[in-house]
Design a protein around this motif. Sequence first.
Motif, PDB file in Angstrom:
ATOM      1  N   LYS A   1       0.862  -1.197  -0.025  1.00  0.00           N
ATOM      2  CA  LYS A   1       0.008   0.010   0.246  1.00  0.00           C
ATOM      3  C   LYS A   1       1.003   1.208  -0.165  1.00  0.00           C
ATOM      4  O   LYS A   1       0.460   2.319   0.812  1.00  0.00           O
ATOM      5  CB  LYS A   1      -0.887  -0.002   1.146  1.00  0.00           C
ATOM      6  N   VAL A   2       1.844   1.326  -0.727  1.00  0.00           N
ATOM      7  CA  VAL A   2       2.778   2.377  -0.976  1.00  0.00           C
ATOM      8  C   VAL A   2       2.276   3.338  -1.919  1.00  0.00           C
ATOM      9  O   VAL A   2       1.996   3.105  -2.940  1.00  0.00           O
ATOM     10  CB  VAL A   2       4.296   1.874  -1.394  1.00  0.00           C
ATOM     11  N   ASP A   3       2.062   4.623  -1.456  1.00  0.00           N
ATOM     12  CA  ASP A   3       1.788   5.727  -2.377  1.00  0.00           C
ATOM     13  C   ASP A   3       2.814   5.706  -3.368  1.00  0.00           C
ATOM     14  O   ASP A   3       3.866   5.883  -3.304  1.00  0.00           O
ATOM     15  CB  ASP A   3       1.682   7.142  -1.577  1.00  0.00           C
ATOM     16  N   PRO A   4       2.267   5.654  -4.706  1.00  0.00           N
ATOM     17  CA  PRO A   4       3.179   5.779  -5.727  1.00  0.00           C
ATOM     18  C   PRO A   4       3.904   7.204  -5.889  1.00  0.00           C
ATOM     19  O   PRO A   4       5.324   7.094  -6.592  1.00  0.00           O
ATOM     20  CB  PRO A   4       2.280   5.765  -7.002  1.00  0.00           C
ATOM     21  N   VAL A   5       3.610   8.035  -5.112  1.00  0.00           N
ATOM     22  CA  VAL A   5       4.601   9.248  -5.261  1.00  0.00           C
ATOM     23  C   VAL A   5       6.135   9.079  -4.681  1.00  0.00           C
ATOM     24  O   VAL A   5       6.906   9.716  -5.237  1.00  0.00           O
ATOM     25  CB  VAL A   5       3.804  10.443  -4.409  1.00  0.00           C
ATOM     26  N   TYR A   6       6.042   8.018  -3.800  1.00  0.00           N
ATOM     27  CA  TYR A   6       7.286   7.825  -3.369  1.00  0.00           C
ATOM     28  C   TYR A   6       8.182   7.231  -4.433  1.00  0.00           C
ATOM     29  O   TYR A   6       9.473   7.412  -4.109  1.00  0.00           O
ATOM     30  CB  TYR A   6       7.098   6.840  -2.156  1.00  0.00           C
ATOM     31  N   PHE A   7       7.597   6.518  -5.528  1.00  0.00           N
ATOM     32  CA  PHE A   7       8.580   6.277  -6.626  1.00  0.00           C
ATOM     33  C   PHE A   7       9.200   7.393  -7.242  1.00  0.00           C
ATOM     34  O   PHE A   7      10.411   7.217  -7.480  1.00  0.00           O
ATOM     35  CB  PHE A   7       7.878   5.357  -7.555  1.00  0.00           C
ATOM     36  N   LYS A   8       8.465   8.377  -7.291  1.00  0.00           N
ATOM     37  CA  LYS A   8       8.986   9.460  -7.815  1.00  0.00           C
ATOM     38  C   LYS A   8      10.060  10.354  -6.877  1.00  0.00           C
ATOM     39  O   LYS A   8      11.177  10.771  -7.371  1.00  0.00           O
ATOM     40  CB  LYS A   8       7.980  10.865  -8.280  1.00  0.00           C
ATOM     41  N   ILE A   9       9.824  10.288  -5.570  1.00  0.00           N
ATOM     42  CA  ILE A   9      10.854  10.881  -4.747  1.00  0.00           C
ATOM     43  C   ILE A   9      11.916  10.051  -4.671  1.00  0.00           C
ATOM     44  O   ILE A   9      13.260  10.552  -4.699  1.00  0.00           O
ATOM     45  CB  ILE A   9      10.057  10.871  -3.351  1.00  0.00           C
TER      46      ILE A   9
END
Length: 174
Positions: A115-123
């Motif tokens: 359930k990791v928010d995908p914004v963390y891939f960008k970060i």
Amino acid sequence: MEGDGGVQLTQSPDSLTEEDVCVIQDTWKPVYAERDNAGVAVLVRFFTNFPSAKQYFEHFRELQDPAEMQQNAQLKEHGQRVLNALNTLVENLRDADKLNTIFNQMGKSHALRHKVDPVYFKILAGVILEVLVEAFPQCFSPAEVQSSWSKLMGILYWQMNRVYAEVGWENSKK
């Protein structure tokens, strides 16, 4: 760059040129040779600059001190996992089917199980680039190298968003 996740979302999977692939694969070799240290450096920077990301990691979410993070066995293990996954991507840049499989597995796991928010891939992509430039300046200083790696990180983020959309991320996180 400052690890701000300044990676373009618009990079489609076919945006890497053959020259980009060669540059990425050549510059990756010294990084992967130091994968244990590089993985820890990436995660320590990520969690220090973006502590909210630790919410997804029960084994080290309470760690605050970077020195303490560097010594944590679970953080080291996850750093290796991140670098090994990146290595698999780099090794398969010419195999679209394999890349699609990798992106699907990684995206589904992070969306549905973790359930990791995908914004963390960008970060994280921005942090990876920042750490690589600092830790391997002999390889990553040329602008064309950074451009090729930015494309790859953009593709990673684009693909994760694609998979998240396919699995109904907006609906599944409620």
